[in-house]
Structures are given as C-alpha cells and as structure tokens.
Design a protein around this motif. Structure first.
Motif, mmCIF file in Angstrom:
data_model
loop_
_atom_site.group_PDB
_atom_site.id
_atom_site.type_symbol
_atom_site.label_atom_id
_atom_site.label_comp_id
_atom_site.label_asym_id
_atom_site.label_seq_id
_atom_site.Cartn_x
_atom_site.Cartn_y
_atom_site.Cartn_z
ATOM 1 N N ARG A 32 0.827 -1.207 0.000
ATOM 2 C CA ARG A 32 0.000 0.000 0.000
ATOM 3 C C ARG A 32 0.860 1.255 0.000
ATOM 4 O O ARG A 32 2.033 1.211 0.355
ATOM 5 N N ASP A 33 0.234 2.357 -0.392
ATOM 6 C CA ASP A 33 0.875 3.657 -0.272
ATOM 7 C C ASP A 33 1.013 4.007 1.203
ATOM 8 O O ASP A 33 0.074 3.837 1.982
ATOM 9 N N GLU A 34 2.183 4.514 1.601
ATOM 10 C CA GLU A 34 2.433 4.770 3.012
ATOM 11 C C GLU A 34 1.533 5.862 3.584
ATOM 12 O O GLU A 34 1.073 5.780 4.720
ATOM 13 N N GLN A 37 -2.632 4.938 2.377
ATOM 14 C CA GLN A 37 -2.990 3.531 2.598
ATOM 15 C C GLN A 37 -3.740 2.885 1.437
ATOM 16 O O GLN A 37 -4.366 1.843 1.601
ATOM 17 N N THR A 38 -3.726 3.480 0.236
ATOM 18 C CA THR A 38 -4.399 2.871 -0.912
ATOM 19 C C THR A 38 -3.581 1.690 -1.419
ATOM 20 O O THR A 38 -2.342 1.750 -1.462
ATOM 21 N N ASN A 103 3.122 -6.571 5.816
ATOM 22 C CA ASN A 103 2.350 -5.357 5.564
ATOM 23 C C ASN A 103 3.324 -4.314 5.035
ATOM 24 O O ASN A 103 4.085 -3.722 5.798
ATOM 25 N N LEU A 105 4.541 -0.868 3.074
ATOM 26 C CA LEU A 105 4.166 0.500 2.756
ATOM 27 C C LEU A 105 5.256 1.128 1.901
ATOM 28 O O LEU A 105 6.431 1.108 2.276
ATOM 29 N N ASN A 129 8.021 3.826 9.953
ATOM 30 C CA ASN A 129 6.662 3.788 9.421
ATOM 31 C C ASN A 129 6.102 5.191 9.230
ATOM 32 O O ASN A 129 5.391 5.455 8.270
ATOM 33 N N LYS A 243 2.383 -0.987 16.634
ATOM 34 C CA LYS A 243 1.290 -1.431 15.774
ATOM 35 C C LYS A 243 1.042 -2.913 16.005
ATOM 36 O O LYS A 243 1.979 -3.688 16.232
ATOM 37 N N LYS A 375 -10.232 3.526 9.193
ATOM 38 C CA LYS A 375 -9.418 4.231 8.205
ATOM 39 C C LYS A 375 -10.233 4.359 6.923
ATOM 40 O O LYS A 375 -10.648 3.349 6.345
ATOM 41 N N LEU A 383 -6.581 10.548 3.434
ATOM 42 C CA LEU A 383 -6.921 9.456 4.341
ATOM 43 C C LEU A 383 -7.429 10.034 5.654
ATOM 44 O O LEU A 383 -6.778 10.897 6.255
ATOM 45 N N LYS A 385 -8.536 9.059 9.596
ATOM 46 C CA LYS A 385 -8.405 8.020 10.627
ATOM 47 C C LYS A 385 -9.110 8.484 11.892
ATOM 48 O O LYS A 385 -8.891 9.604 12.356
#
Length: 602
Positions: A32-34, A37-38, A103, A105, A129, A243, A375, A383, A385
């Motif tokens: 995903r994009d960092e 999140q896409t 996971n 990013l 992250n 996380k 999200k 994005l 959240k």
C-alpha cells in the motif's frame, strides 16, 4: 525389544530422508501507499533466498500477493512499483510452521514521469513507518525482539540495545532515553496513547518486570528518541509507537510456545474462506505459576508471580467506509510476598530494626485498552483516521509490618483506579509526491478513584493517615498540524505545531517542531532537527495531601518542559550495514524537582 532395535536401525535412513526434503512456506501480504494507505495493484515482488534462489510475483487489484514454495531460512524481499521508491526487506525469517505475512508500505518518488523515473536510495526495512519522523527514530521489526541479546521477547528490553538507551535495572524494563526519566516516555498503540503496558507496575512508573505486550502479535513499529514529529505530545524523552499486525487473511493458523513470558497460545485467520476480514488472538499465562500448580519448585521463592495477558485484533472491510479494526490489549498480575510465614530457621531477630525489618506485601495489578479504529480513504490523495478507545488501570497494594513475634500490623495501603476515554482523529492530505499535510487531535478524559494511606506507630499503637483520597476527573486536549515538503529530490523539510491544554489546572502550551533531511548520496543522509516538548506530571502527584494539614500543595504544578536539538549523519555500507551518528542537546527548563530553570546537555 526387537521392535525397538529395528526402529534404531531405521533412524539413520529416516533422518536422511528428512534432511533431503526442502521445507518451504508461503510468503503473503499487501502493498500500500504509506501516506493514504491505498493498495498498489501490479507491484512487482522478488524474493531471494540465502541459497540464491529467486522467486517472484505481482500484487492483485487489492495490492495483495502470495508467493508459495519459498524455502525456509533467511530471505530478502524487494518490491518495485512505477513512481515509488523501491522497498527492500532484508534478512527476513521464513519458518516452516507458519506463513510469513508482510504489511508493506511504499513511498512515492519525488518526481514521477512516464519517460524518466529517478530512483533514490532504496527504502530498507528498518526505515520508519511514520514519514514525518525524519530523525532520531529507530524502527524495529518484531523478530528483532527475539534476536537481540537479553530482550526476552520484550520490545522495551530490546530498545535498550539502541544507542543512547539504557535500562534502569536488569529486573525491570524501564527505558532511560539519553539520561531522562523513564516517565518521559510515551506508549502509543494503534494510534492511541496507552497506560504503562507492564505486569506488576507501580504507581507513577512506566515499566515493569514483564511486558503485557505480546511480541508475536506486533507489527513493525517505531521508537523515537528526540525531536519527534508534531503528532507526538505529552512526552519529553521518547515515543514507542506500536502497531498490531493483521491476522492471516487466507489460512487459519494456531501455534503454542513456552518462554520467559509464559505459556502462549496464538491463533489467527480469516473469518470465512475468501474473506479479507481476519482475526488475531494471543493469550499468555505465567510459566512459574504453571510450574507451581503442578508442584515444581524453584529455590526458596517467597512469592510466586502470577500473570496473564491477552491481545486481540480483528480487521474488517466495510466497503466505502474503508477498514474497521477492533483491538484490545490487557493483562492481570498478582503476587504475595509473606515474610510472616518464614520458617523459624529463616527468622533472625537480629535483623529487626525497631521491629520494622520484615514485611508482608500483597499486590494485584491490571490494565486494559480496547478500541475501534476506522481508516477511510477519500480518493487517492486523502486518508481519514478515527479511533475511539477506553483504557482501565487498577492496582491494589497492601503492605503490613511483621513484628519480632511474627505478628503483623498495617503499614501502607493503596487502591488505584483510572478510567480513560480517548478519541483520536487525523486527516492526511497528499496533493503531490512533494507535499504532505496532516492535522489531528487527541481528546482524553481521565477519571480517578485513588485512596492511599500510611500507618504511624507509637509503641504498639498506630494511627492511619490518608495521603490521597481522589474522586475526580480531568481532560487533556491535544491538537497538531504537520507538513512535509520535499524541496528538492535530495532535501526534505518537515515542520509542525503541537498544542496541549490540561483542564486540571487550565495550563496550555504550544510546541514548534522542525527538521531537515538532506540526501547527500544514495547511501548517505544528513539530518538536523529541533523540538519543544511538554509533559504533565504523574496525575496522583497533583492530588497529594499533607498528612497533617490535608492541604493539596501540588495542584498548580507546571508541565515539564524540554527542548531537543539533534544533528546526525547516517550511511549504509555494502551488506546492509548502517552507521548512524547523532549529536543531541536537551534543555530542561521546568520540572517538579527543579523549581528554578536549569540547563542540561548531552
């Protein structure tokens, strides 16, 4: 006997057959994009094993991938995607008993062109992250907590292997960052602040002998040690931004292990076949308590530590609303150390000093945090959240004096209850690959129910005095805004503001943050950063009363104030060897122990 001899004769051939087999496992995950999140569809993955074997694959429309037949052992994963900085994950452990879930990013390149793509330094796992944390931040992978010497699977103990971080003692995992008090550390989990996540914690402490956090349920996380990003507040020394990982979305798996932290059972998997929703549940029970229950003894322990903890995370696809997660982490511990029950051979009258040398201690401690996190992507550049969480801490402590005739009398009593309701919200907007904005807030309401008392003796008589009797609530409101501007392909400027308001004594502060990062070459970067940071005092300190007059003298205590100035250089050598040097200066200008301004430097 004949059958046994036949089995012994067959063992060499059976062993040869096992050794001849190549054990493999599946590596799966999502790219995903960092920032927003896409999912990134069509990303290319390459896995290189320790033996030089190469395997590969592509992500699907949801950014997911699954690569089967990966030999067990160490492996390096490389991810590439048009318009993004390549991502390299080195030295990953592939095991036979459990699939490896990643996971991933990726960071968008500074400039994107269909004719020409400029590739900057590869982003290696070990990169942070949080893209706004550009200096004094050390990421760690979950498996590092098992590989670092003396970490015992505890993230806090593992952090003491980092430069500038030491432990307060071998028996506890309190973290001392660059000489600061362990109380200056902020614990954050799934985007919300959490209470001290340790068993057998004490009032006003930020560590303990055993962590409630289960390393096998954690995802890759960040550890900041100075001039941290604007979203982090109410901390002066460091931030542990943790996380929880998402459960396996394709296969149900269950594992069991025994270790320092206890007997552990872990289960995870999809709720139903073909679903992208998943669950992850881990539970532990203290090893010594199990051994004690079956009659095994270890020396002459006065008290057996009993503790248990549980970690839960569920993840759901709620269509247009995005991804909804439920998470919960909690633990309970108890121990009784009763010196009044010592055998006569262990009782030494010469140790009695004013008949107060021996004590009976009974302690029960617990904490839990549960929350819902949503999200929501808005297009491909924004994005949202939102997280709503509830935390509960409790502690019951009773200390009795044991007299020379082995009778007891009261010494100290504590009853501690704190409920915290918290809402965290943020919006991240990325208009281009060069600029990212984020604004957010944290609203926390604390409700305290605390009673402490001490006993004073005059001969055989005693009087009990209350030191705290609290039934009161207070609110902490935090807002922040931060921006990252990639001025050129090599230079990145990050700025931000963080503001706090504490309703207990109506104090407000505003904190500027700023950092520069210059990529001097593909393998070398220079950093410079400044941050102003404040932290409220331990809550019960505000409510302390004089044991004679009953007066509350600490209610107007100011927040501790700390200014950080950090400069550093980092370079990567062949073989994934990184060298990082940092100079760090801190000015402490307000603290309850130093009523007049004082300066300290490191």
């Amino acid at each position: 006997m004949k059958s046994f001899l036949v089995l012994l004769a067959l063992l060499p051939s059976l062993a040869t057959g096992v050794v001849g087999q190549t054990l493999t496992q599946t590596v799966r995950g999502q790219v995903r994009d960092e920032t927003v999140q896409t999912p990134l569809a069509g990303a290319t993955l390459k896995i290189e094993t320790a033996t030089g074997q190469i395997l590969g694959g592509l992500t699907d429309d949801e950014g997911r991938f699954a690569i089967a037949g990966v030999p067990v052992g160490r492996a390096t994963v490389t991810v590439t995607y048009l318009g993004y900085t390549p991502l390299v994950l080195a030295n990953l452990q592939v095991v036979s008993g459990k699939e490896l879930n990643l996971n991933l990013l990726m960071v968008e390149d500074y400039a994107v062109s269909t004719d020409e793509v400029t590739v900057s330094a590869d982003r290696v796992i070990g990169q942070i992250n949080n893209e706004f944390s550009t200096l004094s931040t050390r990421p760690f992978a979950t498996e590092e907590a098992n590989r670092y010497a003396g970490s015992l699977g505890d993230p806090a103990r593992m952090a003491t292997n980092f430069a500038g971080v030491v432990s307060a003692g071998d028996t506890r995992n309190d973290i001392v960052v660059r000489g600061n008090s362990p109380l200056g550390l902020l614990w954050r989990l799934e985007g919300v602040d959490i209470p001290n996540p340790n068993h057998f914690s004490t009032q006003g402490a930020n560590g303990g002998p055993v962590s409630i956090l289960n390393n096998n349920t954690l995802d890759n996380s960040d550890f900041a040690t100075g001039a941290f990003a604007a979203e982090y507040g109410n901390a002066t020394s460091g931030v542990f931004d943790l996380k929880l990982r998402t459960g396996n979305t394709a296969k149900r798996e269950t594992s069991f292990q025994i270790g320092f932290a206890g007997f552990e059972l872990l289960t995870e998997g999809p709720f139903k076949a073909g679903s992208t929703s998943s669950y992850l549940i881990g539970a532990r029970y203290s090893t010594l308590a199990v051994f004690d229950a079956i009659g095994l003894q270890f020396g002459s322990l006065l008290g057996i530590p009993y503790f248990q903890d549980v970690t839960i995370k569920t993840d759901f696809d709620v269509k247009k609303l995005g991804r909804l997660s439920f998470f919960a982490v909690g633990g309970y511990s108890t121990i009784d150390i009763l010196e009044s029950e010592l055998d006569e051979v262990d009782w030494n009258d010469s140790d009695i000093i004013d008949e107060l040398a021996y004590q009976d201690i009974r302690q029960k401690v617990g904490s839990a945090t549960a929350g819902l996190a949503l999200k929501t992507p808005l297009g491909t550049r924004t994005l949202l959240k939102n997280t709503l969480a509830l935390s509960y801490e409790w502690r019951d402590l009773r200390v009795d004096t044991v007299f020379s005739d082995q009778t007891t009398g009261p010494n100290f009593g504590e009853r501690y209850r704190v409920n915290t309701l918290q809402w965290a919200s943020s919006a991240t907007f990325k208009p281009s690959a060069k600029v990212t904005w984020e604004v957010g807030l944290f609203a926390k309401h604390y409700q305290y129910d605390v009673q402490d008392s001490i006993a004073r003796y005059s001969g055989a008589d005693f009087t009990t005095y209350p030191t705290r009797d609290i039934d009161e609530g207070t609110t902490l409101l935090q807002v922040y805004a931060q921006n990252q501007w990639r001025v050129t392909e090599r230079l990145t400027l990050t700025t931000g503001l963080h503001a706090l308001n504490y309703s207990l004594n109506d104090q407000s502060v505003v904190e500027p943050r700023a950092s520069l990062r210059y990529q001097a070459g593909k393998a070398t970067s220079l950093t410079l950063g400044y941050g102003l940071h404040h932290q409220t005092q331990v809550a019960t300190l505000y409510f302390s009363r004089d044991t004679v007059t009953g007066e509350q003298g600490n209610r107007d205590l100011e927040m501790t104030q700390s200014q950080h100035l950090v400069a550093g250089i980092e370079t990567t050598l062949p073989g994934q060897v990184r060298i990082k040097l940092e100079g760090y200066t801190q000015w402490l200008t307000t603290s309850p122990s130093t009523p007049t301004p004082a300066r300290s430097a490191q």
